[in-house]
Design an enzyme around this catalytic site. Sequence first.
Site, PDB file in Angstrom:
ATOM      1  N   GLU A 156       0.844  -1.188   0.000  1.00  0.00           N
ATOM      2  CA  GLU A 156       0.000   0.000   0.000  1.00  0.00           C
ATOM      3  C   GLU A 156       0.880   1.238   0.000  1.00  0.00           C
ATOM      4  O   GLU A 156       1.946   1.255   0.614  1.00  0.00           O
ATOM      5  CB  GLU A 156      -0.903   0.022   1.240  1.00  0.00           C
ATOM      6  CG  GLU A 156      -1.864  -1.141   1.302  1.00  0.00           C
ATOM      7  CD  GLU A 156      -2.623  -1.204   2.615  1.00  0.00           C
ATOM      8  OE1 GLU A 156      -3.635  -1.920   2.654  1.00  0.00           O
ATOM      9  OE2 GLU A 156      -2.207  -0.564   3.602  1.00  0.00           O
ATOM     10  N   ASP A 172      -4.064  -8.447   5.796  1.00  0.00           N
ATOM     11  CA  ASP A 172      -5.026  -9.395   5.243  1.00  0.00           C
ATOM     12  C   ASP A 172      -4.466 -10.797   5.079  1.00  0.00           C
ATOM     13  O   ASP A 172      -5.213 -11.764   5.168  1.00  0.00           O
ATOM     14  CB  ASP A 172      -5.516  -8.897   3.890  1.00  0.00           C
ATOM     15  CG  ASP A 172      -6.274  -7.602   4.023  1.00  0.00           C
ATOM     16  OD1 ASP A 172      -7.350  -7.614   4.632  1.00  0.00           O
ATOM     17  OD2 ASP A 172      -5.777  -6.564   3.556  1.00  0.00           O
TER      18      ASP A 172
END
Length: 403
Positions: A156, A172
């Site tokens: 990210e 995740d």
Amino acid sequence: MRSWSVSVLGKPLAPLVAAMLVAAGFTAAGAAGPATAAVPSTIPLTVTNNSGRGEPVYIYNLGTLLSTGQQGWADANGTFHPWPAGGNPPTPAPDASIAGPASGQSTTIRMPKFSGRVYFSYGQKLVFKLTTGGLVQPAVQNPSDPNRNILFNWSEYTLNDAGLWINSTQVDMVSAPYAVGVKTGSGATKSTGHLKPGGYNGIFTALKAKPGGWANLIQTRPDGTVLRALAPGHGIESGALARTVLDDYINRVWQKYSTSTLTVTPFADQPNTKYFGRVSGSTMNFTNSAGAVVTSFQKPDSDSVFGCYKLLDAPNDLVRGPISRTLCAGYNRSTLLVNPNQPDTGSGAFYQDAVTNQYAREIHARMADGKAYAFAFDDVGNHESLVNDGDPRQAYLTLDPFS
């Protein structure tokens, strides 16, 4: 808190949210910070393949163009392409893949001013689709997801006028190993995300040895190849992990603070801003220094703890959100019973209770610098795998060996 997609694997997209708050110039007091040197419209991202694997690599740069708020993708030159309208059922997205480097090689692309993700996959292109609400991203906790048997991962990042924030994330899942870095205006390089030697396989070995269903987080291909371990919240969602896995610890915390006080000092730069938590029945009430109740939490369940959402929701405000972030970190790290003053200043007591986030424990133990984003608010106390700079000249994504 899902900042740019219809379907994101994680619940709170915490690393990007935190980065965006900082990038927007907000401090704990909510004031705008000083302006920084101008950041160019794109910067180079060099992807180096040290994986030792022979499959082709595909790269994707997907996100929100900060100047317009449009969702889309960037090509290798950093040119933005908005997503076309989607459908219901979802329609295939345009092929946004960029050919990545072969093992031992590097490829340089341009990063625009995005809040988004850089995906990479081995051997196969990823499947992205579009609904009427935007992009549908991989959700491999769903056994019917078309990306379920593809080996992939992502970083990210936020690049804006205030600088670059880029992380390695396991919020995740833990999968194909990689590290990120940034070259600063002074020429120095900062990096994070590398595993210790043997760390990648060590995470899966450790999870397999944990009682209580933690081995069920591991996903393999039909040929037995290990692809990833899901984060425990997704394990609960998919039925791989019991919904009660943290109940014993949560119950003990609730009991302790029915007769004593939990003190939260959420801002390191504001040591006099404190909130005081006390349990009354099914509610933990937090008061300020004047004794007024500022927010309350119902007793969380395991999923709320792992996801830092639902009963531990953390809005982007200056009271409930910071308290919730601190609670979430304390529950995941199992430090709330040993330290009534949160957050902890060091990591020595993290994950020591028999009931803890074993996934986060095993990841942190195997990171070369000890830092990871193993749950959404792993940045509480600065234990996250994030690098940033206000004058970025170059970004790096290094695909590491599977050892």
